[in-house]
Design a protein around this motif. Structure first.
Motif, PDB file in Angstrom:
ATOM      1  N   LEU A 157      13.416  50.839  51.406  1.00  0.00           N
ATOM      2  CA  LEU A 157      12.971  50.288  50.138  1.00  0.00           C
ATOM      3  C   LEU A 157      13.513  48.869  50.011  1.00  0.00           C
ATOM      4  CD1 LEU A 157      13.786  53.330  47.809  1.00  0.00           C
ATOM      5  CD2 LEU A 157      11.757  52.948  49.212  1.00  0.00           C
ATOM      6  N   ILE A 158      12.638  47.938  49.615  1.00  0.00           N
ATOM      7  CA  ILE A 158      13.030  46.533  49.527  1.00  0.00           C
ATOM      8  C   ILE A 158      12.787  46.019  48.112  1.00  0.00           C
ATOM      9  CG2 ILE A 158      12.553  44.203  50.401  1.00  0.00           C
ATOM     10  CD1 ILE A 158      11.633  45.459  53.000  1.00  0.00           C
ATOM     11  N   ALA A 159      13.764  45.272  47.597  1.00  0.00           N
ATOM     12  CA  ALA A 159      13.608  44.576  46.316  1.00  0.00           C
ATOM     13  C   ALA A 159      13.786  43.082  46.578  1.00  0.00           C
ATOM     14  CB  ALA A 159      14.624  45.068  45.291  1.00  0.00           C
ATOM     15  N   VAL A 160      12.695  42.333  46.497  1.00  0.00           N
ATOM     16  CA  VAL A 160      12.720  40.902  46.808  1.00  0.00           C
ATOM     17  C   VAL A 160      13.118  40.133  45.549  1.00  0.00           C
ATOM     18  CG1 VAL A 160      11.439  38.984  47.809  1.00  0.00           C
ATOM     19  CG2 VAL A 160      10.868  41.326  48.457  1.00  0.00           C
ATOM     20  N   SER A 161      14.415  40.094  45.285  1.00  0.00           N
ATOM     21  CA  SER A 161      14.908  39.398  44.106  1.00  0.00           C
ATOM     22  C   SER A 161      16.387  39.081  44.304  1.00  0.00           C
ATOM     23  CB  SER A 161      14.726  40.264  42.848  1.00  0.00           C
ATOM     24  OG  SER A 161      15.689  41.287  42.808  1.00  0.00           O
ATOM     25  N   LEU A 179      15.620  57.794  53.561  1.00  0.00           N
ATOM     26  CA  LEU A 179      15.375  56.607  52.754  1.00  0.00           C
ATOM     27  C   LEU A 179      16.629  55.749  52.682  1.00  0.00           C
ATOM     28  CD1 LEU A 179      13.357  57.704  49.570  1.00  0.00           C
ATOM     29  CD2 LEU A 179      12.584  56.176  51.382  1.00  0.00           C
ATOM     30  N   SER A 180      16.439  54.448  52.796  1.00  0.00           N
ATOM     31  CA  SER A 180      17.556  53.519  52.665  1.00  0.00           C
ATOM     32  C   SER A 180      17.076  52.270  51.938  1.00  0.00           C
ATOM     33  CB  SER A 180      18.123  53.148  54.041  1.00  0.00           C
ATOM     34  OG  SER A 180      17.110  52.517  54.828  1.00  0.00           O
ATOM     35  N   SER A 181      18.005  51.389  51.625  1.00  0.00           N
ATOM     36  CA  SER A 181      17.640  50.131  50.971  1.00  0.00           C
ATOM     37  C   SER A 181      17.994  48.962  51.887  1.00  0.00           C
ATOM     38  CB  SER A 181      18.345  49.988  49.619  1.00  0.00           C
ATOM     39  OG  SER A 181      19.749  50.083  49.764  1.00  0.00           O
ATOM     40  N   GLN A 182      17.391  47.819  51.608  1.00  0.00           N
ATOM     41  CA  GLN A 182      17.546  46.664  52.499  1.00  0.00           C
ATOM     42  C   GLN A 182      18.855  45.934  52.265  1.00  0.00           C
ATOM     43  OE1 GLN A 182      15.284  43.255  51.461  1.00  0.00           O
ATOM     44  NE2 GLN A 182      15.027  42.542  53.566  1.00  0.00           N
ATOM     45  N   SER A 183      19.295  45.855  51.015  1.00  0.00           N
ATOM     46  CA  SER A 183      20.460  45.040  50.696  1.00  0.00           C
ATOM     47  C   SER A 183      21.265  45.661  49.563  1.00  0.00           C
ATOM     48  CB  SER A 183      20.022  43.622  50.300  1.00  0.00           C
ATOM     49  OG  SER A 183      19.184  43.667  49.148  1.00  0.00           O
ATOM     50  N   PHE A 184      22.471  45.144  49.377  1.00  0.00           N
ATOM     51  CA  PHE A 184      23.303  45.604  48.278  1.00  0.00           C
ATOM     52  C   PHE A 184      22.582  45.336  46.954  1.00  0.00           C
ATOM     53  CE2 PHE A 184      26.064  46.153  51.580  1.00  0.00           C
ATOM     54  CZ  PHE A 184      27.414  46.279  51.268  1.00  0.00           C
ATOM     55  N   GLU A 185      22.770  46.234  45.983  1.00  0.00           N
ATOM     56  CA  GLU A 185      22.124  46.114  44.675  1.00  0.00           C
ATOM     57  C   GLU A 185      22.981  45.243  43.764  1.00  0.00           C
ATOM     58  OE1 GLU A 185      19.495  45.889  42.515  1.00  0.00           O
ATOM     59  OE2 GLU A 185      18.982  47.851  43.330  1.00  0.00           O
ATOM     60  N   LEU A 197      13.117  67.837  53.595  1.00  0.00           N
ATOM     61  CA  LEU A 197      14.483  67.321  53.599  1.00  0.00           C
ATOM     62  C   LEU A 197      14.468  65.836  53.253  1.00  0.00           C
ATOM     63  CD1 LEU A 197      17.394  67.889  56.027  1.00  0.00           C
ATOM     64  CD2 LEU A 197      16.558  65.560  55.736  1.00  0.00           C
ATOM     65  N   LEU A 198      15.398  65.421  52.407  1.00  0.00           N
ATOM     66  CA  LEU A 198      15.559  64.014  52.048  1.00  0.00           C
ATOM     67  C   LEU A 198      17.005  63.600  52.262  1.00  0.00           C
ATOM     68  CD1 LEU A 198      14.625  61.302  50.819  1.00  0.00           C
ATOM     69  CD2 LEU A 198      15.220  62.246  48.569  1.00  0.00           C
ATOM     70  N   ASP A 199      17.185  62.506  52.999  1.00  0.00           N
ATOM     71  CA  ASP A 199      18.480  61.851  53.170  1.00  0.00           C
ATOM     72  C   ASP A 199      18.338  60.468  52.525  1.00  0.00           C
ATOM     73  OD1 ASP A 199      20.768  60.560  53.956  1.00  0.00           O
ATOM     74  OD2 ASP A 199      20.536  60.949  56.094  1.00  0.00           O
ATOM     75  N   PHE A 200      18.947  60.276  51.362  1.00  0.00           N
ATOM     76  CA  PHE A 200      18.763  59.041  50.586  1.00  0.00           C
ATOM     77  C   PHE A 200      20.110  58.338  50.456  1.00  0.00           C
ATOM     78  CE2 PHE A 200      16.991  57.199  46.334  1.00  0.00           C
ATOM     79  CZ  PHE A 200      16.815  55.966  46.961  1.00  0.00           C
ATOM     80  N   SER A 201      20.193  57.132  51.030  1.00  0.00           N
ATOM     81  CA  SER A 201      21.470  56.411  51.056  1.00  0.00           C
ATOM     82  C   SER A 201      21.278  54.937  50.703  1.00  0.00           C
ATOM     83  CB  SER A 201      22.120  56.529  52.438  1.00  0.00           C
ATOM     84  OG  SER A 201      21.220  56.066  53.450  1.00  0.00           O
ATOM     85  N   PRO A 202      21.055  54.620  49.422  1.00  0.00           N
ATOM     86  CA  PRO A 202      20.950  53.210  49.029  1.00  0.00           C
ATOM     87  C   PRO A 202      22.274  52.489  49.243  1.00  0.00           C
ATOM     88  CG  PRO A 202      21.074  54.637  47.099  1.00  0.00           C
ATOM     89  CD  PRO A 202      20.928  55.535  48.287  1.00  0.00           C
ATOM     90  N   LEU A 203      22.212  51.188  49.505  1.00  0.00           N
ATOM     91  CA  LEU A 203      23.420  50.393  49.713  1.00  0.00           C
ATOM     92  C   LEU A 203      24.160  50.204  48.389  1.00  0.00           C
ATOM     93  CD1 LEU A 203      22.108  47.784  52.317  1.00  0.00           C
ATOM     94  CD2 LEU A 203      23.843  49.557  52.688  1.00  0.00           C
ATOM     95  N   PRO A 204      25.435  49.772  48.445  1.00  0.00           N
ATOM     96  CA  PRO A 204      26.283  49.728  47.250  1.00  0.00           C
ATOM     97  C   PRO A 204      25.752  48.862  46.108  1.00  0.00           C
ATOM     98  CG  PRO A 204      27.625  49.570  49.220  1.00  0.00           C
ATOM     99  CD  PRO A 204      26.206  49.468  49.672  1.00  0.00           C
ATOM    100  N   ILE A 205      26.174  49.245  44.897  1.00  0.00           N
ATOM    101  CA  ILE A 205      25.875  48.494  43.672  1.00  0.00           C
ATOM    102  C   ILE A 205      27.014  47.508  43.420  1.00  0.00           C
ATOM    103  CG2 ILE A 205      25.539  48.670  41.173  1.00  0.00           C
ATOM    104  CD1 ILE A 205      24.559  51.569  41.687  1.00  0.00           C
ATOM    105  N   ILE A 206      26.664  46.234  43.188  1.00  0.00           N
ATOM    106  CA  ILE A 206      27.659  45.206  42.886  1.00  0.00           C
ATOM    107  C   ILE A 206      27.401  44.671  41.483  1.00  0.00           C
ATOM    108  CG2 ILE A 206      28.700  43.017  43.582  1.00  0.00           C
ATOM    109  CD1 ILE A 206      27.661  43.476  46.380  1.00  0.00           C
TER     110      ILE A 206
END
Length: 273
Positions: free
Chosen positions: A53-57, A80-86, A109-118
């Motif tokens: 998942l990508i958030a271009v901001s 599922l993963s994210s592109q960058s730290f939130e 099965l879902l393995d969901f690991s978004p990157l850290p929140i800052i």
């Protein structure tokens, strides 16, 4: 309260998967508005789809509202993963928010690991997630919260961070609660450096698993030599026999030890599929 945002309306992302004719998990339907984007699935294993998942901001601002809906189709295996730290910027006198609803269908099965929140100085972030497991569904979910931009001298300089997670089991068209977690951090009202809170640590991992492919012994082996503090609780649940359910919470002085621990647990789980 005036509620400004960078976007004309809530930012939405919807993702639905299904089993393709080739026996792989594929995207059945998707929809997203700025700043969201989806990378095409990547297959490191035959049946497991990995989607980013990508958030271009530059990060979330005052008034930004994210709405995420994910349905993992029957028999699918999805990572599922994210592109960058939130990054949550200074939200002034308002807040930024995210609502996530996830349904994991039968035998999926879902393995969901978004990157850290800052959270930046004066940031206020509300993050609420609800996950529904259907029959024989499995889940590995985590979030990492940091104290802020440590190198910029913004340790615990944010205004408020409220994150909730609720997980339920769907049986015979009714939902049965399995797990609820409520994390509320307000540095101005709480001594977050208290030994009973973060102490001398700055990064926090919250991980929950409902799976048939992990056990207590294999999990504990990953905790040996961990650079921080960690605690694990097994969960009594209404799931059928054969499930191993747990909640793991860990503290560290950086993201890397937590990300490494998270990756090790994920690799152990996926390696047993």
């Amino acid at each position: 309260m005036e509620h400004k945002t960078s976007y004309a309306q809530a930012s939405r992302l919807k993702l639905k998967t299904k089993m393709g004719l080739n026996g792989k998990c594929v995207i059945a339907d998707n929809y997203f508005t700025p700043p969201f984007k989806l990378m095409p699935p990547f297959y490191a294993r035959d049946s497991l789809a990995e989607i980013m998942l990508i958030a271009v901001s530059p990060g979330m601002l005052k008034g930004d509202a994210h709405e995420i809906g994910i349905e993992v189709g029957q028999d699918c295996q999805l990572k599922l993963s994210s592109q960058s730290f939130e990054k949550v910027q200074d939200t002034e006198d308002g807040y930024a928010s995210r609502k996530t609803h996830i349904a994991i269908k039968e035998n999926a099965l879902l393995d969901f690991s978004p990157l850290p929140i800052i959270p930046f100085a004066n940031a206020h972030f509300q993050n609420h997630s609800h996950i529904v497991l259907h029959e024989n569904a499995q889940l590995l979910y985590s979030e990492i919260i940091t104290a802020g931009r440590i190198a910029m001298g913004e340790s615990f300089a944010f205004k408020r961070l409220h994150s909730t997670l609720s997980i339920s089991y769907s049986k015979e068209n009714s939902e049965h609660p399995l797990f609820v977690d409520n994390t509320l951090l307000e540095p101005a009202k709480m001594d977050l450096k208290n030994p009973c809170m973060f102490g001398n640590y700055t990064h926090y991992l919250n991980l929950v698993a409902f799976t048939k492919h992990l056990d207590q012994d294999s999990l504990l082996s990953f905790l040996e030599g961990f650079e921080g503090q960690v605690g694990v609780s097994t969960l009594a649940s209404k799931l059928p026999d054969g499930y191993f359910s747990l909640c793991l919470k860990a503290l560290a002085c950086g993201s890397e030890p937590l990300l490494h621990l998270r990756k090790s647990i994920s690799q152990e789980l996926l390696g047993r599929l």
